[in-house]
Design an enzyme around this catalytic site. Structure first.
Site, short mmCIF file in Angstrom:
data_model
loop_
_atom_site.label_atom_id
_atom_site.label_comp_id
_atom_site.label_asym_id
_atom_site.label_seq_id
_atom_site.Cartn_x
_atom_site.Cartn_y
_atom_site.Cartn_z
N PHE A 128 0.82 -1.25 0.07
CA PHE A 128 0.22 -0.24 0.04
C PHE A 128 0.95 1.34 -0.07
CE2 PHE A 128 -2.54 3.29 2.24
CZ PHE A 128 -3.72 3.32 1.67
N GLU A 132 4.63 10.10 0.92
CA GLU A 132 5.71 10.53 0.10
C GLU A 132 6.68 11.12 0.85
OE1 GLU A 132 3.79 12.57 -3.16
OE2 GLU A 132 2.76 10.81 -3.95
N SER A 137 1.17 12.58 6.56
CA SER A 137 -0.07 12.56 7.27
C SER A 137 -1.28 13.06 6.44
CB SER A 137 0.05 13.28 8.48
OG SER A 137 1.12 13.13 9.49
N GLU A 367 0.03 4.58 10.65
CA GLU A 367 -1.43 4.15 10.33
C GLU A 367 -2.23 5.20 10.97
OE1 GLU A 367 -2.65 0.20 9.80
OE2 GLU A 367 -0.58 -0.34 10.32
N GLU A 371 -1.55 13.07 16.51
CA GLU A 371 -2.20 14.50 16.56
C GLU A 371 -3.38 14.78 15.11
OE1 GLU A 371 0.97 13.34 16.39
OE2 GLU A 371 1.51 13.97 18.62
#
Ligand SMILES: Cc1cc2nc3c(=O)[nH]c(=O)nc-3n(C[C@H](O)[C@H](O)[C@H](O)COP(=O)(O)OP(=O)(O)OC[C@H]3O[C@@H](n4cnc5c(N)ncnc54)[C@H](O)[C@@H]3O)c2cc1C
Length: 384
Positions: A128, A132, A137, A367, A371
């Site tokens: 998966f 980058e 996030s 995953e 935050e």
């Protein structure tokens, strides 16, 4: 008759069976192989007992050859297997059969034949690829871009921290899609990693022991039929899979880590004498035990409640953020206390605690960093 906050009898029976399996087959392996180091040979040997329990392809419905268990039942199983450190957290190897990932929700009928069924049979390995170098996030910030030229997309970009990229056949790549309409949409493409223009970069060992790697795409031709989701909605289609993953793979699994850490803490505190009395007699130690039991019970109720709501077909996105944060942070604190109670022994490789300390710490970033989950949860609550 189960109470409102009690598991039904059949799930208690399931829990007993899996707990015995873990105690008999997996925990003794901790002294033989390192954390996450269960070998393919061990996995092959364990397939028989797993099939006997009816848990082969645990996460799949009967339509795809799995047992068709609801999420609450699977959370019971995940908690029990969380009690051992020998299983890998991420990646392709899995005790219950090959992992198929979000394509379970995303493939159309034709794509199922090319990707999903071979993945279920273990013939096709898929990683998966979202993160980058400049976009982690924030998935909307990805720069990898696919421009349509007739029946193919031409893909350019670079991905980082991709688990198992180096040993996968295909990557499920999140990218910007340019269909020549002037505005880009987000899309998910299945990219054959043997295609010309794909290059694998360095692997980056992490504190958890796994080593994700870089993969770059330079003018890689991808058939338009490899686009997941009818109109570039592949990412949206994976929302259900992501919510489920937060509840079972992160939420329930961390309950198992926390429960075994608490059990180890109790055993050690009862058996270890300092200054003429067992550690368990000291209030400082009893407070650590009490806080751990209190927090674990609350986290478990949250996992079970979210799973039951998922099974009723409710939208549990917010609940899944709460579960992930609650279970992972609870496990972090309980592992930390268990390690403290064990003193020097806690720091050795004799027990799984030092590994879980590193693992649960990592899970606050991977995953879905906490935050960002807090921010998204808060934003959703403000808007409703
Ligand atoms: C072992 C490992 C395996 C991985 N496997 C995969 C994989 O298979 N596939 C894949 O696509 N990715 C994978 N990743 C990547 C992982 O998902 C990212 O590292 C994670 O999403 C965080 O992204 P980042 O590292 O770019 O951090 P950043 O996005 O740069 O964030 C840095 C820090 O800032 C915080 N932060 C960010 N935005 C905000 C905000 N708005 N407000 C407050 N705080 C904020 C974050 O919480 C984080 O603590 C893996 C990573 C590791 C370490």
């Amino acid at each position: 008759m189960p109470g409102l906050f009690d598991l039904p009898l059949e799930l208690k029976d399931l829990r007993t069976v899996v707990r015995q399996f873990v105690a008999r087959e997996l925990i003794p392996l901790e002294q033989v192989v390192g954390p996450q180091q269960i070998t393919p040979d061990h996995v092959r040997l364990l397939r028989g007992p797993i099939e006997a329990m009816g848990l082969w392809q645990l996460d799949l419905s009967e339509e795809f050859g799995g047992p068709g268990l609801d999420l609450l039942a699977r959370c019971v199983v995940y908690e029990e297997i969380g009690r051992t450190s020998v299983l890998p957290m991420r990646g392709l190897a899995c005790l219950f059969g090959p992992r198929v990932g979000p394509i379970l929700e995303q493939c159309n009928e034709e794509q199922r034949g090319r990707f999903l069924y071979p993945a279920i049979r273990g013939e096709l390995k898929i990683c998966f690829a979202q993160t980058e170098p400049e976009a982690g996030s924030d998935p909307a910030a990805v720069r990898t871009r696919a421009v349509r030229r007739g029946d193919t997309y031409v893909l350019n970009g670079s991905k980082r921290f991709i688990t198992d990229a180096w040993q996968s056949d295909y990557a499920q790549v999140l990218c910007q899609l340019d269909d020549g309409r002037g505005t880009d949409t987000m899309g998910m493409l299945m990219v054959d990693l043997a295609s010309p223009g794909v290059a694998h970069g360095r692997r980056e060992p992490t504190m958890m022991g796994d080593a994700p790697s870089e993969v770059t795409f330079q003018d890689v031709a991808v058939p338009v039929t490899n686009l997941l989701g009818e109109a570039g909605k592949g990412f949206a289609l994976s929302q259900r899979w992501l919510s489920e993953g937060r509840i079972k793979r992160q939420g329930a699994l961390c309950l198992g880590i926390a429960q075994r850490s608490l059990d180890l803490m109790l055993d050690y505190a009862r058996g270890r004498t300092t200054f003429g009395r067992p550690l368990a007699d000291r209030q400082a130690i009893q407070f650590m035990i009490a806080d751990s039991a209190l927090e674990l019970d609350a986290a478990r109720l949250m996992v079970h409640s979210a799973a039951a709501r998922f099974d009723r077909g409710e939208d549990v996105r917010n609940a899944s953020y709460m579960v992930k944060m609650s279970s992972v942070e609870t496990a972090c604190r309980i592992v930390d206390r268990a390690l403290q109670v064990h003193g020097g022994v806690g720091l050795t490789h004799e027990l799984p605690l030092e590994y879980w300390y590193r693992q649960t710490r990592s899970m606050r970033i991977t995953e879905g960093s906490h935050e960002v989950l807090r921010w998204v949860l808060g934003r959703n609550l403000v808007r409703t």
